[in-house]
Design a protein around this motif. Sequence first.
Motif, PDB file in Angstrom:
ATOM      1  N   ASN B  68      27.120  14.504  19.729  1.00 52.71           N
ATOM      2  CA  ASN B  68      26.658  15.461  18.726  1.00 52.71           C
ATOM      3  C   ASN B  68      25.368  15.004  18.085  1.00 52.71           C
ATOM      4  O   ASN B  68      24.426  15.776  17.927  1.00 52.71           O
ATOM      5  N   GLN B  69      25.335  13.733  17.709  1.00 45.63           N
ATOM      6  CA  GLN B  69      24.152  13.207  17.040  1.00 45.63           C
ATOM      7  C   GLN B  69      22.961  13.209  17.997  1.00 45.63           C
ATOM      8  O   GLN B  69      21.866  13.628  17.639  1.00 45.63           O
ATOM      9  N   LYS B  70      23.185  12.759  19.200  1.00 43.07           N
ATOM     10  CA  LYS B  70      22.112  12.758  20.201  1.00 43.07           C
ATOM     11  C   LYS B  70      21.551  14.175  20.378  1.00 43.07           C
ATOM     12  O   LYS B  70      20.345  14.371  20.477  1.00 43.07           O
ATOM     13  N   PHE B  71      22.458  15.142  20.407  1.00 41.92           N
ATOM     14  CA  PHE B  71      22.052  16.531  20.596  1.00 41.92           C
ATOM     15  C   PHE B  71      21.136  16.992  19.468  1.00 41.92           C
ATOM     16  O   PHE B  71      20.054  17.545  19.703  1.00 41.92           O
ATOM     17  N   LEU B  72      21.564  16.719  18.230  1.00 40.09           N
ATOM     18  CA  LEU B  72      20.764  17.159  17.090  1.00 40.09           C
ATOM     19  C   LEU B  72      19.395  16.476  17.085  1.00 40.09           C
ATOM     20  O   LEU B  72      18.370  17.118  16.816  1.00 40.09           O
ATOM     21  N   ILE B  73      19.376  15.203  17.428  1.00 45.54           N
ATOM     22  CA  ILE B  73      18.105  14.466  17.460  1.00 45.54           C
ATOM     23  C   ILE B  73      17.197  15.049  18.549  1.00 45.54           C
ATOM     24  O   ILE B  73      15.997  15.279  18.340  1.00 45.54           O
ATOM     25  N   ALA B  74      17.776  15.311  19.698  1.00 44.14           N
ATOM     26  CA  ALA B  74      16.995  15.875  20.807  1.00 44.14           C
ATOM     27  C   ALA B  74      16.373  17.205  20.393  1.00 44.14           C
ATOM     28  O   ALA B  74      15.195  17.468  20.668  1.00 44.14           O
ATOM     29  N   ILE B  75      17.164  18.038  19.706  1.00 47.21           N
ATOM     30  CA  ILE B  75      16.648  19.344  19.284  1.00 47.21           C
ATOM     31  C   ILE B  75      15.447  19.174  18.343  1.00 47.21           C
ATOM     32  O   ILE B  75      14.415  19.833  18.519  1.00 47.21           O
ATOM     33  N   CYS B  76      15.593  18.266  17.386  1.00 46.27           N
ATOM     34  CA  CYS B  76      14.486  18.017  16.447  1.00 46.27           C
ATOM     35  C   CYS B  76      13.249  17.527  17.202  1.00 46.27           C
ATOM     36  O   CYS B  76      12.127  17.971  16.945  1.00 46.27           O
ATOM     37  N   ALA B  77      13.471  16.597  18.118  1.00 51.35           N
ATOM     38  CA  ALA B  77      12.354  16.022  18.869  1.00 51.35           C
ATOM     39  C   ALA B  77      11.632  17.097  19.660  1.00 51.35           C
ATOM     40  O   ALA B  77      10.399  17.160  19.684  1.00 51.35           O
ATOM     41  N   ILE B  78      12.401  17.970  20.307  1.00 51.94           N
ATOM     42  CA  ILE B  78      11.803  19.029  21.123  1.00 51.94           C
ATOM     43  C   ILE B  78      10.986  19.981  20.248  1.00 51.94           C
ATOM     44  O   ILE B  78       9.888  20.403  20.610  1.00 51.94           O
ATOM     45  N   PHE B  79      11.535  20.266  19.060  1.00 51.62           N
ATOM     46  CA  PHE B  79      10.824  21.153  18.138  1.00 51.62           C
ATOM     47  C   PHE B  79       9.467  20.543  17.767  1.00 51.62           C
ATOM     48  O   PHE B  79       8.437  21.209  17.811  1.00 51.62           O
ATOM     49  N   ILE B  80       9.487  19.256  17.455  1.00 50.76           N
ATOM     50  CA  ILE B  80       8.233  18.594  17.072  1.00 50.76           C
ATOM     51  C   ILE B  80       7.290  18.480  18.277  1.00 50.76           C
ATOM     52  O   ILE B  80       6.079  18.624  18.140  1.00 50.76           O
ATOM     53  N   LEU B  81       7.864  18.290  19.452  1.00 50.03           N
ATOM     54  CA  LEU B  81       7.038  18.251  20.664  1.00 50.03           C
ATOM     55  C   LEU B  81       6.272  19.561  20.834  1.00 50.03           C
ATOM     56  O   LEU B  81       5.078  19.564  21.184  1.00 50.03           O
ATOM     57  N   ALA B  82       6.960  20.677  20.551  1.00 54.23           N
ATOM     58  CA  ALA B  82       6.315  21.986  20.668  1.00 54.23           C
ATOM     59  C   ALA B  82       5.142  22.074  19.698  1.00 54.23           C
ATOM     60  O   ALA B  82       4.045  22.519  20.063  1.00 54.23           O
ATOM     61  N   LEU B  83       5.382  21.613  18.433  1.00 52.54           N
ATOM     62  CA  LEU B  83       4.299  21.624  17.447  1.00 52.54           C
ATOM     63  C   LEU B  83       3.145  20.735  17.923  1.00 52.54           C
ATOM     64  O   LEU B  83       1.975  21.100  17.829  1.00 52.54           O
TER      65      LEU B  83
END
Lengths: 323, 502
Positions: B68-83
């Motif tokens: 769960n934690q890995k998933f949430l971190i990955a989502i945040c990272a991907i969002f910032i990658l897009a930015l």
Amino acid sequence: MSRPSIENRSRPIKSAKQKKKFFGIGIIVFVMILSLSYQALAVEWFSDNSELKVWVFDVGQADAIFIETPNGEQILVDAGADGTILTKLGEVMLPWDRTIDAVIITHPHADHEGGLPEVLRRYNIETIYETGVSGYNDLQDTVRQLADEQGSEMILVTDSNPPLLSGEGWLASPKPSEGGGEGLEVKILAPAVNLQNKKIDNLNASSIVLLITYGETSILLTGDAPIDEENDILTDLEQSVDVLKVAHHGSVTSTSGNFLETVLPRFAIISVGTDNDYGHPNPATLERLNSRDIKTFRTDFDGDVLITSNGREPVVVSRLLPF
Amino acid sequence: MVSELVAKILNQIKVIANSPSRFLFMVLLTFVFGTIVSTLFLKPLDGFWLLMPLVVLLILFFVFESDNQKFLIAICAIFILALFRFNQTFIDVSQPSVLDYVDKEIVMSGMIDGELVPRESSQEAILNNLETAGTKLQGKILIRLPQFQKFSTGNILEFRCKTIRPKSFNGFDYVGYLESRGVYSICYQPEELFVQGQAAWKIQDSLLALRAAMIQQLGKIFPEPHAAFMSGILFGGSQGLGEDLKGDFSKTGLSHVMAASGYNVSIFSQLFLVLLMRSFLGRRKALAVSALLVFVYVFLAGGTPPVVRAGIMAATVMLGTWLGRAPRGSNLLLLSGSLMLLVNPRLISDVGFQLSFAATGGLMLLGSWFGERVKFIPEVFGLRESCAASLAAISATLPIMLWHFGSTSLIAPLVNLLILPWIPYLMLLGGIALGVSWLSVPLGVLLAVPASALSSFVLLLVTWFGSVSFASITVPKILSAILALVFFVFMLYFANFKKAEN
């Protein structure tokens, strides 16, 4: 009870799927034939062959006139400004016809010669007639290079040239079946002097002016000739003409009242673009035509205009091509 | 109450985190979402402020252990990658760029990038690798070149020009369109123009040359307007088609056919597969060769967003088949979108990109729903199926059409239904004629006649329907914005509703 004969049994049984397939192919072939016949009717591909046909195409603010002689030779007078001419040629020529016998460029302005590079890339043109006057280098260079690549003959003309088409000319044309008179003749009335490589201020004044006669029919194609040049050719004109292609898209600097009094056309055709930047045709020109009861066609209103003649009086109609 | 909701969300996260395909779906969706947020709100930033959190998140990803934690971190990272990716597309104002020389007359040089596009009395090209007085400039410019002079891709031009900023017109976001291609200024009248040299040969150049040769060959065997139409449906080069006909295509909602859309790519990839699977190559090699051919075709068709989208999807399906896995449709769509946005985030504001994704998404989401509702249409010739597909694609693209153009075609469903079934046959006949013409032009001309006949039929239908007075309606800007919003909400609701059904 008769047993089924051997022939009956050996006949292949068509599955429903196969039948459907044949049905589909049938529909496609039917549609093809239908649309070919429609087009053939719309542009009279297979009409009376002893007729002269002259199309004044609607190619916007530009000139493009296509002549099909009674024996099927094709001549293009000016090629419009751009690739628009290709659609028109594609419609009036048979789909497998890839040659045009002659192209005459009245003068090297882009609205008369601009479409020629595209035409040269698609069609084999046997001869190109021009005055040789110095115009826009890019366009003329492109045309000459393309013409050279496909081996088209370039002929520079003046009014001392012999007629392009006549009884003994390079394209012998039969005499009209009706009404007697001479066979088709395309005569050059202007320019009077050799203009090869000359630079002149007003290229319009270098326009090749053509008189087409077939039996009792006569058609005058004036390019963009201004009033002075029009006056010069009056001396060469022995009779009135039936159809006048109005010079310079109906500009006020051409088509004087004096000229119309002498030429006395029954029909006038103005090749002009909708909402063009030049205000063509000029109301004064329209009034000059109107006051003399000359039936006037405009390509911006009437679309493509077709002149046909079997040697007697010509018939002029507005004939919208499908595309 | 709140704790209940949190538990529900946590549970949902657990489900997603444990399912690879749902995990991928969320990651891709986040990337697209991040790009949309960027295009709306992001202002140029120093890349450091985005790179830092990205690195931190990456470290955290390995520190935390639960899924769960890995998933949430990955989502945040991907969002910032897009930015981060979007931020990179802004011009760096501290370095010289074409923007510094807008409205100033300077001598510059640049390389023709991609195709030359013929215009009414000129030809247009995009120039890259710009330089002035030895200074390299960021950004590209659009240049109008003399109509009859011969130029080709890779030419290095030198010229003097006063460049200007592009302006949007008639509600069309021309600025955004050009910026999505990296173009920031326009040179309308270059002076003292000459070709200085030729850039090194690239594989794209030869594919572009091949495309140009194909289109020119079509012109030799087909009369117009059929040559332009055939090159449109085969290679997406519809420039030769007259303005009137182009207008009729857009009024009848058929422009996608002319643009070598995803539809063409799907027809081609199916054809490649069918032909190669039966050949001596064997299944696996056939799949690989087909994927390669699709890749080549994407280039030949001009590499427009819809074509690239369909190309990636087709190639992925082939790869999936090769690996023995069928990818989920929604993931496939999002994957191709994310890949394209990763390469060029600015595509998000490209109308073609938006329409292509909306249409495909609509097909996946609404296709079967419409299928249920058009049961009154007979099933012969796949009529019912294509009708449902047309309706689904049209309703999904409607909000985008309204948003960008403020007008929509009323007869599009009917005309699409009548026209689309002929397109594959037209492509087949035209393709055969084109192929044969490389051996013998006269034979090609002859074989082109039946294709021209079929093309006449299609074009006549298009012009007839285009001349119908109620073919398309124009909606006032405000009303169209509201309508677009309403439709968008409806689509979201519908997507949710369908999920619940499943």
